[in-house]
Design an enzyme around this catalytic site. Sequence first.
Site, PDB file in Angstrom:
ATOM      1  N   TYR A  68       0.853  -1.201   0.000  1.00 16.72           N
ATOM      2  CA  TYR A  68       0.000   0.000   0.000  1.00 16.72           C
ATOM      3  C   TYR A  68       0.885   1.246   0.000  1.00 16.72           C
ATOM      4  CZ  TYR A  68       1.043   0.598   4.985  1.00 16.72           C
ATOM      5  OH  TYR A  68       1.673   0.782   6.190  1.00 16.72           O
ATOM      6  N   CYS A  69       0.274   2.358  -0.416  1.00 18.04           N
ATOM      7  CA  CYS A  69       0.947   3.664  -0.341  1.00 18.04           C
ATOM      8  C   CYS A  69      -0.135   4.719  -0.142  1.00 18.04           C
ATOM      9  CB  CYS A  69       1.788   3.928  -1.594  1.00 18.04           C
ATOM     10  SG  CYS A  69       0.854   3.930  -3.136  1.00 18.04           S
ATOM     11  N   THR A  70       0.189   5.974  -0.371  1.00 18.40           N
ATOM     12  CA  THR A  70      -0.759   7.053  -0.058  1.00 18.40           C
ATOM     13  C   THR A  70      -2.028   6.989  -0.910  1.00 18.40           C
ATOM     14  OG1 THR A  70       1.185   8.406   0.370  1.00 18.40           O
ATOM     15  CG2 THR A  70      -0.934   9.541   0.285  1.00 18.40           C
ATOM     16  N   GLY A 111      -2.031   5.007  -4.040  1.00 19.26           N
ATOM     17  CA  GLY A 111      -2.006   3.838  -4.923  1.00 19.26           C
ATOM     18  C   GLY A 111      -0.995   3.892  -6.049  1.00 19.26           C
ATOM     19  N   ILE A 127      -4.198   4.539   0.981  1.00 20.06           N
ATOM     20  CA  ILE A 127      -4.760   4.821   2.306  1.00 20.06           C
ATOM     21  C   ILE A 127      -5.955   5.768   2.201  1.00 20.06           C
ATOM     22  CG2 ILE A 127      -4.236   5.826   4.572  1.00 20.06           C
ATOM     23  CD1 ILE A 127      -1.211   5.189   3.795  1.00 20.06           C
TER      24      ILE A 127
END
Length: 343
Positions: A198-200, A202, A227
């Site tokens: 995951y990241c901020t 996508g 997220i």
Amino acid sequence: MQLYNTLSAKEREALIEEAGKERLTISFYQYAHIKNPELFRNHLFITWNELDVLGRIYVAFEGINAQLSVPAENFEAFKKHLDSISFLENVRLNIAIEQDNKSFLKLKVKVRDKIVADGLDDNLFDVTKKGIHVDAEKFNELIEDPDTVLVDMRNHYESEIGHFKNAITPDVDTFRDSLDIIENDLKDHKEDKKLVMYCTGGIRCEKASAYYKHKGFKQVYQLEGGIIEYTRQVQDKKLENKFMGKNFVFDHRRGERITDDVIANCHQCGKPCDNHVNCANEACHLLFIQCEECATSMDQCCSTACKDIHALPFEEQKALRKGKTVSNKIFKKGRSEVLKYKK
Ligand SMILES: [Zn+2]
Ligand SMILES: [Zn+2]
């Protein structure tokens, strides 16, 4: 024809206040094949400027990455324009949870080599062969699976103030660095483990998942929309929220609170705090975590040296800066020997 900003940030701020209208903070990205980024950039600027859209947008041959503030009343027209562009039709828009009318004060559309500076040679692998996208519900299920390895694809200063429970959070300054670390850590589990990322928003996982598949990982998953979208879905569908703390964001807010957990600490006194600031000494600008008491006693600076410089008259500060580059801005995000409590 107007192709660039004509208002200063201050003038814009005054205008927004005067208008008193609600604005939406939106982000989206899309990998695509854009033949003429410059032409596309001008088209976007002209159309969005008319709609009073503000923000920071990167356009490259490989696609578009946009963070925007759109007047709520122009949202329909904005969406319609996006849908008129073939590769942006129905693109997923991340809409920020906390509304902030001043998240952006200018419209900057820039042509770049890449939409994310990822340090990768894209000719080595096919970025469209990405991992399996999962929504919040599926993600919650997956990360309870004992065969899952959950990896935070963001940098150290981002995961420091908030991350998913049980996630691996590489202590890295760049995306490129974490790719190698993770690959090395998991080199014996390319087939038996589920690699969930995951990241901020996508976008980093989009490339990372294609990269890992190219490197031989068999089960690669990514949190769709990152997220930001996870938080929206969790609230919407009343799911369990497995994130803790704040989501670091790249506008002036620095972080969006997701849960009340404060998992970081003031870098100067060590007490629980997850508030990022930039050192008030313009020549330093170090990004670090500072509590309110330390902000007061240190005059919003990262060190006594910076505090002394900050206390000088502006002209003297300028003279001191002459000939020196502001490398801190780029290379020292949250890293400095003066920060006693930076882990
Ligand atoms: Zn403190
Ligand atoms: Zn400083």
